[in-house]
Design a protein around this motif. Structure first.
Motif, PDB file in Angstrom:
ATOM      1  N   GLU A  67      -8.756  40.785 -23.410  1.00 21.14           N
ATOM      2  CA  GLU A  67      -9.232  39.717 -22.542  1.00 21.14           C
ATOM      3  C   GLU A  67      -8.093  38.735 -22.288  1.00 21.14           C
ATOM      4  O   GLU A  67      -7.370  38.364 -23.211  1.00 21.14           O
ATOM      5  CB  GLU A  67     -10.402  38.977 -23.209  1.00 21.14           C
ATOM      6  N   PRO A  68      -7.914  38.314 -21.029  1.00 21.72           N
ATOM      7  CA  PRO A  68      -6.841  37.354 -20.760  1.00 21.72           C
ATOM      8  C   PRO A  68      -7.137  36.009 -21.417  1.00 21.72           C
ATOM      9  O   PRO A  68      -8.295  35.609 -21.552  1.00 21.72           O
ATOM     10  CB  PRO A  68      -6.839  37.245 -19.238  1.00 21.72           C
ATOM     11  N   ARG A  69      -6.088  35.344 -21.845  1.00 22.04           N
ATOM     12  CA  ARG A  69      -6.245  34.031 -22.472  1.00 22.04           C
ATOM     13  C   ARG A  69      -6.599  33.017 -21.389  1.00 22.04           C
ATOM     14  O   ARG A  69      -5.935  32.939 -20.360  1.00 22.04           O
ATOM     15  CB  ARG A  69      -4.962  33.630 -23.172  1.00 22.04           C
ATOM     16  N   ARG A  70      -7.651  32.257 -21.640  1.00 20.17           N
ATOM     17  CA  ARG A  70      -8.106  31.282 -20.660  1.00 20.17           C
ATOM     18  C   ARG A  70      -7.281  30.007 -20.772  1.00 20.17           C
ATOM     19  O   ARG A  70      -7.142  29.442 -21.846  1.00 20.17           O
ATOM     20  CB  ARG A  70      -9.575  30.975 -20.881  1.00 20.17           C
ATOM     21  N   SER A  71      -6.746  29.552 -19.664  1.00 19.67           N
ATOM     22  CA  SER A  71      -5.941  28.335 -19.664  1.00 19.67           C
ATOM     23  C   SER A  71      -6.782  27.100 -19.375  1.00 19.67           C
ATOM     24  O   SER A  71      -6.299  25.979 -19.510  1.00 19.67           O
ATOM     25  CB  SER A  71      -4.820  28.454 -18.635  1.00 19.67           C
ATOM     26  N   ASP A  72      -8.054  27.287 -18.996  1.00 15.86           N
ATOM     27  CA  ASP A  72      -8.898  26.141 -18.674  1.00 15.86           C
ATOM     28  C   ASP A  72      -9.602  25.563 -19.903  1.00 15.86           C
ATOM     29  O   ASP A  72     -10.279  24.555 -19.809  1.00 15.86           O
ATOM     30  CB  ASP A  72      -9.931  26.528 -17.620  1.00 15.86           C
ATOM     31  N   LEU A  73      -9.430  26.191 -21.065  1.00 19.42           N
ATOM     32  CA  LEU A  73     -10.054  25.687 -22.283  1.00 19.42           C
ATOM     33  C   LEU A  73      -9.151  24.651 -22.946  1.00 19.42           C
ATOM     34  O   LEU A  73      -7.932  24.713 -22.815  1.00 19.42           O
ATOM     35  CB  LEU A  73     -10.313  26.840 -23.250  1.00 19.42           C
ATOM     36  N   PRO A  74      -9.743  23.702 -23.676  1.00 19.88           N
ATOM     37  CA  PRO A  74      -8.911  22.726 -24.385  1.00 19.88           C
ATOM     38  C   PRO A  74      -8.130  23.408 -25.508  1.00 19.88           C
ATOM     39  O   PRO A  74      -8.439  24.525 -25.920  1.00 19.88           O
ATOM     40  CB  PRO A  74      -9.917  21.728 -24.936  1.00 19.88           C
ATOM     41  N   ALA A  75      -7.127  22.708 -25.986  1.00 17.31           N
ATOM     42  CA  ALA A  75      -6.292  23.235 -27.057  1.00 17.31           C
ATOM     43  C   ALA A  75      -7.109  23.424 -28.329  1.00 17.31           C
ATOM     44  O   ALA A  75      -8.165  22.831 -28.502  1.00 17.31           O
ATOM     45  CB  ALA A  75      -5.134  22.289 -27.320  1.00 17.31           C
ATOM     46  N   SER A  76      -6.605  24.245 -29.215  1.00 16.76           N
ATOM     47  CA  SER A  76      -7.256  24.477 -30.492  1.00 16.76           C
ATOM     48  C   SER A  76      -7.256  23.180 -31.311  1.00 16.76           C
ATOM     49  O   SER A  76      -6.264  22.445 -31.298  1.00 16.76           O
ATOM     50  CB  SER A  76      -6.502  25.563 -31.255  1.00 16.76           C
TER      51      SER A  76
END
Length: 86
Positions: A67-76
């Motif tokens: 699955e591609p890493r989502r860039s719209d999610l906040p940082a860990s």
């Protein structure tokens, strides 16, 4: 009482179906000598080499892409924690 037994049986059946699914990817293997190709999870012998894969299905038709890493999610949260000074 009957409902608990029914739920237990259904849960057991569903867990068995989940366990039956293959956990590893499939690869298209080709024989170095004969050129024959098969879809398998592991090399059959040293004469067989991976030609393509990984695939999700045993017919080597559905590519198993991460699955591609989502860039719209906040940082860990671990990345946002303040760094400790030594």
């Amino acid at each position: 009482m009957k409902h608990q037994l029914f739920i237990g049986i259904v849960g057991l059946a569903l867990s068995g179906a989940a366990l039956a699914q293959p956990t590893e990817s499939f690869y298209l293997m080709r024989n170095k000598v004969s050129g024959k190709a098969v879809c398998a999870q592991h090399p059959i012998s040293p004469d067989w080499v991976r030609e393509a894969g990984p695939f999700k299905d045993q017919d080597c038709k559905v590519a198993d892409k991460p699955e591609p890493r989502r860039s719209d999610l906040p940082a860990s949260p671990l990345e946002l924690a303040p760094k400790k000074k030594e």
